[in-house]
Design a protein around this motif. Structure first.
Motif, PDB file in Angstrom:
ATOM      1  N   VAL A   8       0.874  -1.184   0.000  1.00  0.00           N
ATOM      2  CA  VAL A   8       0.000   0.000   0.000  1.00  0.00           C
ATOM      3  C   VAL A   8       0.904   1.225   0.000  1.00  0.00           C
ATOM      4  O   VAL A   8       1.825   1.323   0.818  1.00  0.00           O
ATOM      5  N   ARG A   9       0.686   2.120  -0.945  1.00  0.00           N
ATOM      6  CA  ARG A   9       1.535   3.316  -1.047  1.00  0.00           C
ATOM      7  C   ARG A   9       0.688   4.584  -1.064  1.00  0.00           C
ATOM      8  O   ARG A   9      -0.163   4.748  -1.944  1.00  0.00           O
ATOM      9  N   ASN A  10       0.932   5.432  -0.078  1.00  0.00           N
ATOM     10  CA  ASN A  10       0.335   6.767  -0.019  1.00  0.00           C
ATOM     11  C   ASN A  10      -1.193   6.734  -0.224  1.00  0.00           C
ATOM     12  O   ASN A  10      -1.755   7.608  -0.915  1.00  0.00           O
ATOM     13  N   LEU A  11      -1.837   5.750   0.372  1.00  0.00           N
ATOM     14  CA  LEU A  11      -3.287   5.575   0.190  1.00  0.00           C
ATOM     15  C   LEU A  11      -4.076   6.708   0.862  1.00  0.00           C
ATOM     16  O   LEU A  11      -3.829   7.052   2.018  1.00  0.00           O
ATOM     17  N   LYS A  12      -5.018   7.236   0.090  1.00  0.00           N
ATOM     18  CA  LYS A  12      -5.920   8.264   0.635  1.00  0.00           C
ATOM     19  C   LYS A  12      -7.359   7.832   0.369  1.00  0.00           C
ATOM     20  O   LYS A  12      -7.674   7.417  -0.755  1.00  0.00           O
ATOM     21  N   VAL A  13      -8.199   7.919   1.386  1.00  0.00           N
ATOM     22  CA  VAL A  13      -9.624   7.611   1.214  1.00  0.00           C
ATOM     23  C   VAL A  13     -10.424   8.803   1.711  1.00  0.00           C
ATOM     24  O   VAL A  13     -10.160   9.316   2.806  1.00  0.00           O
ATOM     25  N   GLU A  14     -11.390   9.229   0.888  1.00  0.00           N
ATOM     26  CA  GLU A  14     -12.209  10.392   1.270  1.00  0.00           C
ATOM     27  C   GLU A  14     -13.691  10.022   1.280  1.00  0.00           C
ATOM     28  O   GLU A  14     -14.122   9.145   0.522  1.00  0.00           O
ATOM     29  N   PHE A  15     -14.426  10.704   2.120  1.00  0.00           N
ATOM     30  CA  PHE A  15     -15.885  10.573   2.149  1.00  0.00           C
ATOM     31  C   PHE A  15     -16.478  11.945   1.861  1.00  0.00           C
ATOM     32  O   PHE A  15     -16.178  12.905   2.575  1.00  0.00           O
ATOM     33  N   ALA A  16     -17.282  12.017   0.810  1.00  0.00           N
ATOM     34  CA  ALA A  16     -17.852  13.317   0.440  1.00  0.00           C
ATOM     35  C   ALA A  16     -19.102  13.569   1.277  1.00  0.00           C
ATOM     36  O   ALA A  16     -19.952  12.684   1.427  1.00  0.00           O
ATOM     37  N   THR A  17     -19.201  14.748   1.858  1.00  0.00           N
ATOM     38  CA  THR A  17     -20.450  15.171   2.496  1.00  0.00           C
ATOM     39  C   THR A  17     -20.996  16.303   1.633  1.00  0.00           C
ATOM     40  O   THR A  17     -20.362  16.704   0.655  1.00  0.00           O
ATOM     41  N   ARG A  18     -22.152  16.859   2.023  1.00  0.00           N
ATOM     42  CA  ARG A  18     -22.716  17.915   1.195  1.00  0.00           C
ATOM     43  C   ARG A  18     -21.805  19.143   1.174  1.00  0.00           C
ATOM     44  O   ARG A  18     -21.719  19.874   0.225  1.00  0.00           O
ATOM     45  N   ARG A  19     -21.104  19.338   2.308  1.00  0.00           N
ATOM     46  CA  ARG A  19     -20.314  20.566   2.418  1.00  0.00           C
ATOM     47  C   ARG A  19     -18.840  20.403   2.069  1.00  0.00           C
ATOM     48  O   ARG A  19     -18.198  21.318   1.615  1.00  0.00           O
ATOM     49  N   ILE A  28      -1.288   6.687   3.755  1.00  0.00           N
ATOM     50  CA  ILE A  28      -0.574   5.640   4.511  1.00  0.00           C
ATOM     51  C   ILE A  28       0.124   4.674   3.553  1.00  0.00           C
ATOM     52  O   ILE A  28      -0.333   4.433   2.442  1.00  0.00           O
ATOM     53  N   SER A  29       1.254   4.138   4.020  1.00  0.00           N
ATOM     54  CA  SER A  29       2.037   3.184   3.230  1.00  0.00           C
ATOM     55  C   SER A  29       2.482   2.045   4.140  1.00  0.00           C
ATOM     56  O   SER A  29       2.902   2.294   5.272  1.00  0.00           O
ATOM     57  N   PHE A  30       2.335   0.811   3.641  1.00  0.00           N
ATOM     58  CA  PHE A  30       2.868  -0.345   4.388  1.00  0.00           C
ATOM     59  C   PHE A  30       2.900  -1.546   3.449  1.00  0.00           C
ATOM     60  O   PHE A  30       2.248  -1.540   2.401  1.00  0.00           O
ATOM     61  N   ASP A  31       3.676  -2.562   3.823  1.00  0.00           N
ATOM     62  CA  ASP A  31       3.746  -3.813   3.065  1.00  0.00           C
ATOM     63  C   ASP A  31       3.405  -4.969   3.998  1.00  0.00           C
ATOM     64  O   ASP A  31       3.610  -4.867   5.211  1.00  0.00           O
ATOM     65  N   ILE A  65     -11.503   5.922  -3.001  1.00  0.00           N
ATOM     66  CA  ILE A  65     -10.045   6.008  -2.900  1.00  0.00           C
ATOM     67  C   ILE A  65      -9.641   7.267  -3.665  1.00  0.00           C
ATOM     68  O   ILE A  65      -9.925   7.401  -4.854  1.00  0.00           O
ATOM     69  N   ALA A  66      -9.006   8.194  -2.967  1.00  0.00           N
ATOM     70  CA  ALA A  66      -8.711   9.493  -3.571  1.00  0.00           C
ATOM     71  C   ALA A  66      -7.257   9.630  -3.989  1.00  0.00           C
ATOM     72  O   ALA A  66      -6.869  10.652  -4.544  1.00  0.00           O
ATOM     73  N   GLY A  67      -6.451   8.605  -3.725  1.00  0.00           N
ATOM     74  CA  GLY A  67      -5.051   8.701  -4.136  1.00  0.00           C
ATOM     75  C   GLY A  67      -4.264   7.498  -3.669  1.00  0.00           C
ATOM     76  O   GLY A  67      -4.719   6.730  -2.819  1.00  0.00           O
ATOM     77  N   GLY A  68      -3.095   7.318  -4.252  1.00  0.00           N
ATOM     78  CA  GLY A  68      -2.202   6.230  -3.836  1.00  0.00           C
ATOM     79  C   GLY A  68      -2.409   4.966  -4.655  1.00  0.00           C
ATOM     80  O   GLY A  68      -3.148   4.968  -5.652  1.00  0.00           O
ATOM     81  N   GLU A  69      -1.779   3.909  -4.221  1.00  0.00           N
ATOM     82  CA  GLU A  69      -1.801   2.626  -4.949  1.00  0.00           C
ATOM     83  C   GLU A  69      -1.914   1.468  -3.982  1.00  0.00           C
ATOM     84  O   GLU A  69      -1.332   1.514  -2.893  1.00  0.00           O
ATOM     85  N   ILE A  70      -2.639   0.426  -4.411  1.00  0.00           N
ATOM     86  CA  ILE A  70      -2.666  -0.827  -3.652  1.00  0.00           C
ATOM     87  C   ILE A  70      -2.258  -1.928  -4.629  1.00  0.00           C
ATOM     88  O   ILE A  70      -2.854  -2.037  -5.716  1.00  0.00           O
ATOM     89  N   ARG A  71      -1.253  -2.701  -4.275  1.00  0.00           N
ATOM     90  CA  ARG A  71      -0.813  -3.801  -5.147  1.00  0.00           C
ATOM     91  C   ARG A  71      -0.891  -5.124  -4.407  1.00  0.00           C
ATOM     92  O   ARG A  71      -0.508  -5.206  -3.239  1.00  0.00           O
ATOM     93  N   LEU A  72      -1.390  -6.145  -5.131  1.00  0.00           N
ATOM     94  CA  LEU A  72      -1.441  -7.505  -4.600  1.00  0.00           C
ATOM     95  C   LEU A  72      -0.450  -8.335  -5.403  1.00  0.00           C
ATOM     96  O   LEU A  72      -0.643  -8.534  -6.614  1.00  0.00           O
ATOM     97  N   MET A 229      -2.405   3.166  14.139  1.00  0.00           N
ATOM     98  CA  MET A 229      -3.045   4.232  13.363  1.00  0.00           C
ATOM     99  C   MET A 229      -3.668   5.287  14.261  1.00  0.00           C
ATOM    100  O   MET A 229      -4.174   4.984  15.337  1.00  0.00           O
ATOM    101  N   TYR A 230      -3.619   6.524  13.778  1.00  0.00           N
ATOM    102  CA  TYR A 230      -4.267   7.641  14.485  1.00  0.00           C
ATOM    103  C   TYR A 230      -4.747   8.640  13.442  1.00  0.00           C
ATOM    104  O   TYR A 230      -3.964   9.075  12.594  1.00  0.00           O
ATOM    105  N   SER A 231      -6.020   8.963  13.485  1.00  0.00           N
ATOM    106  CA  SER A 231      -6.607   9.957  12.569  1.00  0.00           C
ATOM    107  C   SER A 231      -6.226   9.711  11.113  1.00  0.00           C
ATOM    108  O   SER A 231      -5.798  10.628  10.402  1.00  0.00           O
ATOM    109  N   GLY A 232      -6.365   8.470  10.680  1.00  0.00           N
ATOM    110  CA  GLY A 232      -6.150   8.148   9.267  1.00  0.00           C
ATOM    111  C   GLY A 232      -4.700   8.102   8.834  1.00  0.00           C
ATOM    112  O   GLY A 232      -4.415   8.057   7.644  1.00  0.00           O
ATOM    113  N   ARG A 233      -3.783   8.130   9.784  1.00  0.00           N
ATOM    114  CA  ARG A 233      -2.358   8.050   9.443  1.00  0.00           C
ATOM    115  C   ARG A 233      -1.694   6.958  10.270  1.00  0.00           C
ATOM    116  O   ARG A 233      -2.228   6.569  11.312  1.00  0.00           O
ATOM    117  N   ILE A 234      -0.520   6.509   9.828  1.00  0.00           N
ATOM    118  CA  ILE A 234       0.230   5.543  10.633  1.00  0.00           C
ATOM    119  C   ILE A 234       1.173   6.333  11.536  1.00  0.00           C
ATOM    120  O   ILE A 234       2.068   7.041  11.056  1.00  0.00           O
TER     121      ILE A 234
END
Ligand code: SF4
Length: 326
Positions: A8-19, A28-31, A65-72, A229-234
């Motif tokens: 996992v490299r520089n993964l970003k996940v976002e949730f859109a709200t109305r505002r 986050i990045s890890f293997d 997923i708003a950014g980064g890469e996941i490889r299997l 993890m804390y607040s979406g970061r490692i």
């Protein structure tokens, strides 16, 4: 170096709200290597389950997923069409969730569910698939598997049901298993058995396991490495024994102090004052700064990036030697 099973490299996940768009996972990045069990630990809201869901491609809108890469095993999977990802789930990535009943259909005999899964992912005939299902049930510790295979989920206890789910996850011999709080709903004595079983997966099958839990005790018993993890970061990642013995990040220090001992020594439980910030109110700089006894000015301005310290990596300005040498 051999290729990791999960990268996992520089993964970003976002949730859109109305505002606004809220970032649940922030770079986050890890293997995870073959046969390795990586624990992902943190309080509720830290982003650990969202990380697991991102890996298996089950982030539902308005999340994305708003950014980064996941490889299997080298194959990029974060941008696959849903149909391709469905094929990978179950076959190359197995899943174990907290409630076994989310994975089992109450209306079907467990044997039928396992046989059907085996047949979906292999070319085995009915009779060979049934034989394999019995072998799997025996492997996960279901007594008299040749009889119990014809039972319905409600005829099994919680612990036995979770064993069935593990057998189901193993059907296609996946490279990776994501286990999200697999022992939380179980009695303590049953928890230990399930933990031992998950640990064996890596050893006997070479499966890489990502174990998501809020319970540092479970991590200590099961994992080779741990990502805090804390607040979406490692905040910190490293070999489990090192992180337990010598946690570096102030948050990890608090968390390690909260591992209950086997003797049930409640005095060791340390409370970190305050609570994890809401996604809509993550502070600038280091997200832990309002709770950190060692915070200084830079912590409120600049985001700390992971810094390698021997076998551990820690995202905390206290460990930035270039800064202190300057
Ligand atoms: Fe504390 Fe600052 Fe380190 Fe964050 S960066 S953990 S606020 S010392």
């Amino acid at each position: 170096m051999t290729e990791p099973v999960l990268s996992v490299r520089n993964l970003k996940v976002e949730f859109a709200t109305r505002r606004e768009s809220l970032r649940a996972i922030d770079g986050i990045s890890f293997d995870i290597a073959k046969g390795e069990v990586l624990g992902v630990v943190g309080e509720s809201g830290a982003g650990k389950s969202v990380t697991g869901l991102a890996v298996i491609g089950l982030i539902d809108p308005p999340g994305r997923i708003a950014g980064g890469e996941i490889r299997l095993s080298g194959l990029r999977i974060d941008d696959l069409p849903p149909e391709e990802m469905r094929k990978i789930r179950g076959k190359r990535i197995g899943m174990i969730f907290q409630d076994p009943l989310t994975s089992l259909n109450p209306l079907y005999r467990i044997g039928d569910q396992i046989v059907e899964t085996i047949k979906t992912h292999t070319s085995l005939s009915d009779s060979f698939a049934r034989k394999r299902a019995i072998d799997l049930l025996a492997e996960v510790g279901i007594p008299a598997p040749d009889k119990r295979i014809d039972g319905y989920p409600h005829e099994f206890s919680g612990g036995m049901r979770q064993r069935v789910v593990i057998a189901l996850a193993l059907c296609a011999e996946p490279e990776l298993i994501i286990a999200d709080e697999p022992t939380t709903a179980l009695d303590v004595s049953v928890q230990a058995q399930i933990i031992a079983l998950i640990k064996r997966l890596g050893r006997d099958h070479g499966t890489a396991v990502m174990l998501v839990t809020h319970d540092m005790g479970v991590i200590a018993e099961t994992c080779d490495r741990v990502a805090v993890m804390y607040s979406g970061r490692i905040a910190e990642i490293g070999p489990v024994q090192e992180v337990i013995r010598n946690p570096l990040h102030p948050y990890a220090k608090g968390l390690m102090g909260a591992i209950p001992t086997l003797a049930g020594d409640a005095h060791r439980l340390i409370q970190i004052p305050g609570a994890m910030p809401r996604l809509s109110a993550i502070p600038r700089g280091c997200p832990f700064n309002p709770r950190c006894a060692q915070a200084f000015e830079r912590c409120t301005i600049e985001r700390p990036e992971p810094i390698r310290k021997d076998t551990q990596a820690v995202a905390c300005h206290l460990f930035d030697v270039t800064e202190s040498a300057a």
